[in-house]
Design a protein around this motif. Structure first.
Motif: not given
Lengths: 733, 156
Positions: B66, B68-71, B73-75, B77, B105-106
């Motif tokens: 997963t 997070p929305y702050s990143l 989706v292709t990057r 954590p 994914c989200r």
């Protein structure tokens, strides 16, 4: 062993997008109003209201920037508009904002919790009183450490959680408004005084370096700006909107506008509602005791039994802790994202991005961010007002830079936009963006006034920004040669396969196959995405890489041979286009030696219903269609029915049908058919006759005519007919 | 066909490479192992191995990470290189021939619902708890979507 990596982007509704943003933004309602009142007195709710209206205008600046850059945060937009130096300054200010968001949210959550605990201890007749700021700071540190560990492990988060928190928050807001409304109806409504020079009362620490001047006491505009400057915390969290935009479903921009309105309405009711209710319901004599947890105080002064009020206060604390703790996490994740991004761009050493040995996360960046946040909490000693004052610096400068960048882009990239901040005056060819200009001017004015009135913010903010700016600049110089030249490009992983089938691509039969060749000529993909509902029909973007005949088929190609930087750019642009329109595409690359054979075989194996291309610069459209038809004949049986669409950059298109198909009749042809049917239906009555019977009969007659000796005459008449209608043929627009 | 249910729309960044020639699609049986954590996944792989032998099936190891929305989706954590090495090491540990699919994914559940073919056989390793854990909720959701779920508890 084959390892395939896939990024799955689920487009979200505007409600969910609004929930994600509000989770970040709504948390400020728990402290913004009270902090403002601490600095400027009872007129604070009006300033909060003013800031909420300004935030709606700022949101339209963000919408305009999103219409230009799907992935347009502050860094990207400012870099595009004003270059790398100001982008580094903006990102430093944004980092200051992020670093402060964690501590202010954590401390505020702690203050709500300790406020409730002390209240409960009081009702339990205990002599124990927890030290408010110290306990809040300790709680904030614990929360920060908890989320640091979650992020080190690689956090699991979904928008579902954001939505659930917003449901609970909405329940709290509704109860508060209804109960507050009832309380006011019982006790009478006394609105806070309107802001005037005479009604604004500054606290000792409200004016900073303007303290010894008469300006805030004599010039209304200055007084208003000071008040607004102390209330800006209410509009933090706008940056999240730019991050979420990429994932909003089609129609993207309209949904972003809707999300923007939902955010505005909700935060207006929540943030401004709390600020007004607190002033109107909590008595003046005790209100300053609740500046650190205004909603908790509000609950205690509602009309009703103490026990019910205490239960409601506990509920507020639970909601507050959930929301504010979420904001602590967002701050850590956001800082991590920004620093990773600038590191990829070469302005922060790669050393920071080295993955954690056990969890694979960018732990060094996380350590830096969380370290700075804990230092901030310790330095503030849990004083929410100090934190609030400092926090405003990052919030305001990043907004002002964003506004300025969008304004500069109006002149630097004056082309068409899907959205423009309203109120634009056109003088000849020159556009004067009055609305955008006013918003930017207001933001800059607030930044400047804050520089003078907020000593802590100015000193700490400038120090922090200068340090980060210096680090970015020095690192950029060192790593300039080593920085990735393609940091802007998406990373794709080749998922090798022997064939292109609906199963391997995860698409449904009847999909649309769009051929992509050059990233500057994706108008065919754009037209398809405008038209097709991807929930019903999948869109496949296929790129053919042509191989030399001598080289093809001798050995398999390695993924890196098949996927060049040019193709990476092509797919990045294709993906950007799809994201901009909020539609799904499936990407594929295939080796080919002959264009039309490869295109039609791909369409056949993917069970596509249409093939869409752009016009060729060298081959006329009709010639392309003819060659396609010949290639179609060479396909193995069963041959598919396909439509072939060739799109011009101007928006026009030509549609050809490959294989047997129902013809597209013009209105004139349908009218002719209807007239013949009318005439014949009278003649053959009482026999039943349909339009298709007329067509069937006419075709049979024509076929028979063609077998007779006067065939030449029929063909000659057909040729004459084609000649007559040649000038009337209009390509599909 | 992959199951589009539960996902409004999705975007695959994977580039499918092909010569463009269709092949006969043989409907082989796949035992899908979902990555939960190291111990759980190892236990799931062990069970999947037995199942695959009995059913003459292929094993696919699926991991959904997963973001997070702050990143973007292709990057994610978690470094993808690291994630794939971790899964490769797990498969090698059991000496298994398996395909590995990493999804970023989200939303893990929505992502897996989309990634799995309808009525898939899924093995998931998770510790039993008295409260509904994240993995238990995932198993229930997949089951209600029509997949056959085997939950394996890792050895203590």
């Amino acid at each position: 062993m084959l390892v395939a990596t896939t990024a799955m982007l689920v487009f979200i509704s505007f409600w969910r997008a609004a929930a994600v943003v509000l989770n970040d933004m709504g948390s400020s309602a728990f402290y913004a109003g009270a902090i403002a009142e601490h600095f400027i007195g009872k007129t604070a709710p009006w300033f909060i209201l003013g800031i909420m209206v300004l935030s709606y205008a700022v949101r339209s600046v963000y919408i305009e920037s999103c219409s230009m850059f799907v992935r347009g945060g502050v860094y990207r937009v400012v870099k595009e508009a004003m270059g790398s130096t100001l982008a580094k300054f903006s990102v430093s200010a944004l980092m200051f904002d992020y670093i402060l968001t964690g501590p202010i949210s954590g401390v505020s959550a702690g203050l709500y919790l300790v406020g409730l605990l002390n209240e409960l201890l009081h009702y339990a007749h205990s002599n124990i009183v927890l030290p408010v700021n110290l306990t809040a700071a300790a709680f904030a540190i614990l929360v920060t450490i908890y989320f640091w560990w979650e992020n080190i492990k690689g956090i699991h988060e979904s928008s579902e959680k954001a939505l659930r928190i917003m449901y609970v928050t909405t329940v709290m807001v509704i109860v508060m408004l209804i109960w507050g409304g009832y309380t006011l109806s019982v006790r009478g409504v006394h609105l806070p005084p309107l802001p005037r020079l005479s009604t604004i009362t500054y606290s000792n620490d409200a004016l900073g370096w303007l303290h010894n001047t008469s300006l805030p006491y004599t010039i209304t505009l200055i007084a208003i700006l000071v008040g607004m400057g102390h209330s800006v915390l209410a509009m933090s969290g706008e940056e999240t909107m730019a991050q979420v935009y990429r994932e909003i479903e089609h129609p993207k921009l309209r949904n972003l506008e809707k999300a923007g309105f939902v955010i505005f309405a909700y935060s207006l009711i929540f943030t401004a509602g709390v600020a007004f209710s607190a002033v109107m319901i909590i008595p003046d004599s005790v209100r300053n005791n609740f500046f650190d947890n205004p909603i908790g105080g509000l609950a205690m002064y509602l009309t009703g039994p103490v026990l019910v009020r205490l239960v409601f206060r506990a509920f507020i604390v639970v909601v507050g802790v959930l929301m504010l703790a979420g904001a602590v996490n967002t701050a850590i994740v956001g800082s991590n994202g920004v620093l990773n991004r600038v590191s990829e761009d070469g302005i922060l050493p790669h050393w920071f991005r080295v993955p954690h040995r056990r969890f694979g996360t960018s732990s060094r960046i996380l350590n830096l961010v969380v370290g700075l946040q804990i230092i901030t909490i310790l330095l503030s000693r849990g004083d929410i007002f100090v934190l609030g004052e400092a926090y405003a610096f990052g919030v305001m400068w990043s907004f002002a830079m964003k506004g300025l960048a969008v304004l500069v882009l109006r002149y630097k990239q004056p082309g068409k936009r899907e959205f423009r901040v309203p109120f634009n005056l056109k003088l000849g060819k020159t556009e004067i963006p009055i609305g955008l200009g006013l918003v930017t001017l207001t933001l800059i004015a607030l930044c400047l006034i804050n520089l003078f009135t907020k000593r802590v913010a100015t000193m700490s903010g400038l120090t922090f920004t200068i340090i980060f700016f210096a680090v970015f600049t020095v690192t950029e110089k060192i790593t300039k040669n080593r920085a990735s030249a393609h940091a802007e490009l998406d990373q794709f992983n080749l998922e090798a396969g022997d064939d292109l089938t609906p199963e391997t691509l995860g698409v449904r039969p009847g999909n649309i196959l769009v051929m992509v060749r050059n990233y500057n000529t994706l108008h065919n993909l754009s037209a398809v995405l405008d038209r097709v509902d991807t929930r019903k029909h999948d869109v496949v973007a296929l790129h053919l890489r042509f191989l030399n005949r001598s080289g093809s088929g001798e050995s398999d190609l390695a993924p890196e041979q098949l996927f060049s930087v040019g193709e990476q750019e092509l797919f990045t642009r294709a993906l950007n286009l799809a994201e901009k329109k909020g539609k799904t595409i499936h990407l594929a690359v295939a080796a080919a030696s002959e264009k039309w054979d490869a295109v039609l075989r791909a369409a056949q194996s993917l069970q596509s219903s249409a093939v869409v291309l752009g016009t060729s610069p060298t081959i006329p459209v009709n010639e392309e269609a003819r060659v396609a038809g010949l290639a179609w004949e060479r396909l193995a049986d069963p041959k598919p029915q396909l439509s072939l669409e060739i799109h011009y950059p101007t928006g026009q298109d030509h549609v050809f049908y490959l294989g047997p198909h129902a013809p597209h009749l013009t209105p004139k042809e349908i009218d002719l058919l209807h007239r013949v049917w009318l005439e014949l239906s009278n003649d053959v009555a009482p026999e039943e006759i349909h339009h298709h019977d007329v067509v069937h009969f006419a075709l049979q007659e024509l076929q028979e005519e063609l077998t007779k000796p006067h065939r030449v005459l029929v063909v000659s008449k057909l040729r004459e007919h084609l000649h007559q209608i040649k000038g009337r043929k209009v390509p599909h627009a | 066909m992959r199951n589009p249910g539960g996902c409004t729309e999705f975007n695959r960044h994977a580039i499918h490479e092909s010569g463009g020639v269709p092949a006969n699609s043989n409907k082989e049986i796949v035992v899908n192992v979902i990555y939960t954590d190291l111990a759980g996944t190892l236990a799931a792989l062990q069970s999947a191995e037995t199942l695959a032998r009995q059913l003459r099936a292929r094993i696919a190891l699926l991991a959904a990470h997963t973001v997070p929305y702050s990143l973007p989706v292709t990057r994610p954590p978690i470094a993808l290189e690291f994630a794939s090495q971790r899964l490769l090491a797990l498969a090698r540990k059991r000496n298994l021939q398996t395909s590995i699919e990493i999804y970023i994914c989200r939303d893990r559940t929505l992502c897996l619902l989309h990634a799995l073919y309808s009525r898939s056989l899924v093995v998931l390793g998770a510790k039993k708890r008295w409260w509904p854990t994240r993995d238990a909720k995932l198993a229930m959701r997949l089951q209600s979507a029509g997949h056959q779920i085997v939950v394996v508890e890792p050895a203590a």
